[in-house]
Design a protein around this motif. Structure first.
Motif, PDB file in Angstrom:
ATOM      1  N   GLY A  74       0.855  -1.195   0.000  1.00  0.00           N
ATOM      2  CA  GLY A  74       0.000   0.000   0.000  1.00  0.00           C
ATOM      3  C   GLY A  74       0.883   1.234   0.000  1.00  0.00           C
ATOM      4  N   PHE A  75       0.544   2.160   0.856  1.00  0.00           N
ATOM      5  CA  PHE A  75       1.292   3.414   0.907  1.00  0.00           C
ATOM      6  C   PHE A  75       1.606   3.809   2.340  1.00  0.00           C
ATOM      7  CE2 PHE A  75      -1.119   3.309  -2.953  1.00  0.00           C
ATOM      8  CZ  PHE A  75      -0.217   3.766  -3.893  1.00  0.00           C
ATOM      9  N   ALA A  76       2.604   4.680   2.462  1.00  0.00           N
ATOM     10  CA  ALA A  76       2.918   5.272   3.764  1.00  0.00           C
ATOM     11  C   ALA A  76       3.285   6.734   3.527  1.00  0.00           C
ATOM     12  CB  ALA A  76       4.091   4.557   4.423  1.00  0.00           C
ATOM     13  N   CYS A  77       3.045   7.545   4.513  1.00  0.00           N
ATOM     14  CA  CYS A  77       3.485   8.941   4.457  1.00  0.00           C
ATOM     15  C   CYS A  77       4.991   8.969   4.228  1.00  0.00           C
ATOM     16  CB  CYS A  77       3.142   9.619   5.785  1.00  0.00           C
ATOM     17  SG  CYS A  77       3.826  11.270   5.963  1.00  0.00           S
ATOM     18  N   VAL A  78       5.435   9.954   3.487  1.00  0.00           N
ATOM     19  CA  VAL A  78       6.859  10.084   3.186  1.00  0.00           C
ATOM     20  C   VAL A  78       7.699  10.195   4.467  1.00  0.00           C
ATOM     21  CG1 VAL A  78       6.747  12.618   2.936  1.00  0.00           C
ATOM     22  CG2 VAL A  78       8.474  11.329   1.676  1.00  0.00           C
ATOM     23  N   PHE A  79       7.094  10.637   5.562  1.00  0.00           N
ATOM     24  CA  PHE A  79       7.839  10.780   6.819  1.00  0.00           C
ATOM     25  C   PHE A  79       7.651   9.603   7.777  1.00  0.00           C
ATOM     26  CE2 PHE A  79       7.674  15.335   5.593  1.00  0.00           C
ATOM     27  CZ  PHE A  79       9.045  15.524   5.509  1.00  0.00           C
ATOM     28  N   PHE A  80       6.986   8.557   7.300  1.00  0.00           N
ATOM     29  CA  PHE A  80       6.837   7.381   8.153  1.00  0.00           C
ATOM     30  C   PHE A  80       8.181   6.679   8.277  1.00  0.00           C
ATOM     31  CE2 PHE A  80       5.652   2.811   8.679  1.00  0.00           C
ATOM     32  CZ  PHE A  80       5.088   2.939   9.935  1.00  0.00           C
ATOM     33  N   ASN A  81       8.592   6.406   9.495  1.00  0.00           N
ATOM     34  CA  ASN A  81       9.866   5.738   9.751  1.00  0.00           C
ATOM     35  C   ASN A  81       9.637   4.220   9.727  1.00  0.00           C
ATOM     36  OD1 ASN A  81      12.025   4.416  11.105  1.00  0.00           O
ATOM     37  ND2 ASN A  81      12.593   6.334  12.100  1.00  0.00           N
ATOM     38  N   GLU A  82      10.111   3.590   8.657  1.00  0.00           N
ATOM     39  CA  GLU A  82       9.822   2.162   8.449  1.00  0.00           C
ATOM     40  C   GLU A  82      10.578   1.260   9.424  1.00  0.00           C
ATOM     41  OE1 GLU A  82       9.996   1.003   4.281  1.00  0.00           O
ATOM     42  OE2 GLU A  82       9.497   3.075   3.760  1.00  0.00           O
ATOM     43  N   LYS A  83      11.631   1.770  10.006  1.00  0.00           N
ATOM     44  CA  LYS A  83      12.391   0.966  10.960  1.00  0.00           C
ATOM     45  C   LYS A  83      11.700   0.988  12.331  1.00  0.00           C
ATOM     46  CE  LYS A  83      17.018   0.979  12.967  1.00  0.00           C
ATOM     47  NZ  LYS A  83      16.818   1.993  14.016  1.00  0.00           N
ATOM     48  N   ASP A  84      11.370   2.173  12.789  1.00  0.00           N
ATOM     49  CA  ASP A  84      10.754   2.299  14.121  1.00  0.00           C
ATOM     50  C   ASP A  84       9.228   2.196  14.084  1.00  0.00           C
ATOM     51  OD1 ASP A  84      13.272   2.660  15.098  1.00  0.00           O
ATOM     52  OD2 ASP A  84      13.182   4.845  15.035  1.00  0.00           O
ATOM     53  N   LEU A  85       8.673   2.191  12.870  1.00  0.00           N
ATOM     54  CA  LEU A  85       7.215   2.122  12.674  1.00  0.00           C
ATOM     55  C   LEU A  85       6.475   3.267  13.376  1.00  0.00           C
ATOM     56  CD1 LEU A  85       6.669  -1.749  13.037  1.00  0.00           C
ATOM     57  CD2 LEU A  85       7.086  -0.421  10.964  1.00  0.00           C
ATOM     58  N   ASN A  86       7.006   4.451  13.219  1.00  0.00           N
ATOM     59  CA  ASN A  86       6.311   5.616  13.768  1.00  0.00           C
ATOM     60  C   ASN A  86       6.659   6.869  12.945  1.00  0.00           C
ATOM     61  OD1 ASN A  86       8.869   6.353  14.585  1.00  0.00           O
ATOM     62  ND2 ASN A  86       8.572   5.687  16.704  1.00  0.00           N
ATOM     63  N   CYS A  87       6.179   7.999  13.400  1.00  0.00           N
ATOM     64  CA  CYS A  87       6.395   9.242  12.653  1.00  0.00           C
ATOM     65  C   CYS A  87       7.832   9.722  12.820  1.00  0.00           C
ATOM     66  CB  CYS A  87       5.433  10.310  13.166  1.00  0.00           C
ATOM     67  SG  CYS A  87       5.675  11.906  12.351  1.00  0.00           S
ATOM     68  N   GLY A  88       8.478  10.014  11.704  1.00  0.00           N
ATOM     69  CA  GLY A  88       9.864  10.463  11.746  1.00  0.00           C
ATOM     70  C   GLY A  88      10.019  11.944  12.054  1.00  0.00           C
ATOM     71  N   ILE A  89       8.905  12.674  12.097  1.00  0.00           N
ATOM     72  CA  ILE A  89       8.983  14.126  12.364  1.00  0.00           C
ATOM     73  C   ILE A  89       7.934  14.500  13.411  1.00  0.00           C
ATOM     74  CG2 ILE A  89       9.986  14.878  10.169  1.00  0.00           C
ATOM     75  CD1 ILE A  89       6.562  15.475   9.951  1.00  0.00           C
ATOM     76  N   TYR A  90       7.776  13.638  14.391  1.00  0.00           N
ATOM     77  CA  TYR A  90       6.643  13.699  15.332  1.00  0.00           C
ATOM     78  C   TYR A  90       6.345  15.109  15.863  1.00  0.00           C
ATOM     79  CZ  TYR A  90       3.439  12.196  18.949  1.00  0.00           C
ATOM     80  OH  TYR A  90       2.328  12.040  19.726  1.00  0.00           O
ATOM     81  N   GLU A  91       7.371  15.806  16.330  1.00  0.00           N
ATOM     82  CA  GLU A  91       7.150  17.143  16.911  1.00  0.00           C
ATOM     83  C   GLU A  91       6.622  18.133  15.878  1.00  0.00           C
ATOM     84  OE1 GLU A  91       7.457  18.008  20.121  1.00  0.00           O
ATOM     85  OE2 GLU A  91       7.851  15.892  20.482  1.00  0.00           O
ATOM     86  N   TYR A  92       6.869  17.860  14.614  1.00  0.00           N
ATOM     87  CA  TYR A  92       6.526  18.798  13.548  1.00  0.00           C
ATOM     88  C   TYR A  92       5.418  18.268  12.649  1.00  0.00           C
ATOM     89  CZ  TYR A  92      10.708  21.114  15.112  1.00  0.00           C
ATOM     90  OH  TYR A  92      11.632  21.752  15.898  1.00  0.00           O
ATOM     91  N   ARG A  93       4.746  17.204  13.074  1.00  0.00           N
ATOM     92  CA  ARG A  93       3.684  16.642  12.229  1.00  0.00           C
ATOM     93  C   ARG A  93       2.546  17.664  12.095  1.00  0.00           C
ATOM     94  NH1 ARG A  93       2.756  15.365  17.329  1.00  0.00           N
ATOM     95  NH2 ARG A  93       0.812  14.463  18.089  1.00  0.00           N
ATOM     96  N   PRO A  94       1.844  17.608  10.955  1.00  0.00           N
ATOM     97  CA  PRO A  94       0.776  18.589  10.740  1.00  0.00           C
ATOM     98  C   PRO A  94      -0.437  18.393  11.656  1.00  0.00           C
ATOM     99  CG  PRO A  94       1.179  17.286   8.733  1.00  0.00           C
ATOM    100  CD  PRO A  94       2.078  16.746   9.798  1.00  0.00           C
TER     101      PRO A  94
END
Ligand code: SF4
Length: 123
Positions: A74-94
């Protein structure tokens, strides 16, 4: 448990740690980001705003969405961290991400939300 006025469910953010990022992956869709959010995130990434927009977003009418990448069939947000399975820019997410799962859309579509988020429970 978090609650919001007008919503018939609550949300346990602790569950995000074991979910694997379902709200950032799956079917494709828009991940809206506004000018102020793009400006803060581009500064954090040390990119000028034009570069940031061209690398990480696409324009839809007058608005911008974050791009997505192929992930798990499927798809994932460009900022999805595939290693940690979470948001790679958490503090700055929209804002769209910060306010999940309390979206007006889910007031009438709780069944859809339940499939996407293991942290919600009906009140
Ligand atoms: S910005 Fe972060 S929280 Fe929002 S969809 Fe992308 S990876 Fe998920």
């Amino acid at each position: 448990m978090l609650k919001e006025d007008g919503f018939s469910y609550c949300f346990d953010p602790q569950k995000c740690q074991s979910c694997g990022g379902k709200c950032c992956t799956g079917e494709n869709g828009y991940i809206w980001i506004d000018e102020d959010e793009m400006s803060k995130l581009s500064r954090y990434l040390d990119l000028d705003i034009a570069n940031f927009k061209s690398i990480f977003t696409y324009q839809v009418g007058v608005r911008f969405s974050l791009k997505e990448k192929e992930y798990n069939g499927g798809f994932a947000c460009v900022f999805f961290n595939e290693k940690d399975l979470n948001c790679g820019i958490y503090e700055y997410r929209p804002k769209q991400c910060k306010t999940f799962p309390f979206w007006n859309y889910f007031k009438k579509n709780y069944n859809e939300l339940e499939k996407e988020c293991i942290g919600v429970k009906q009140l």
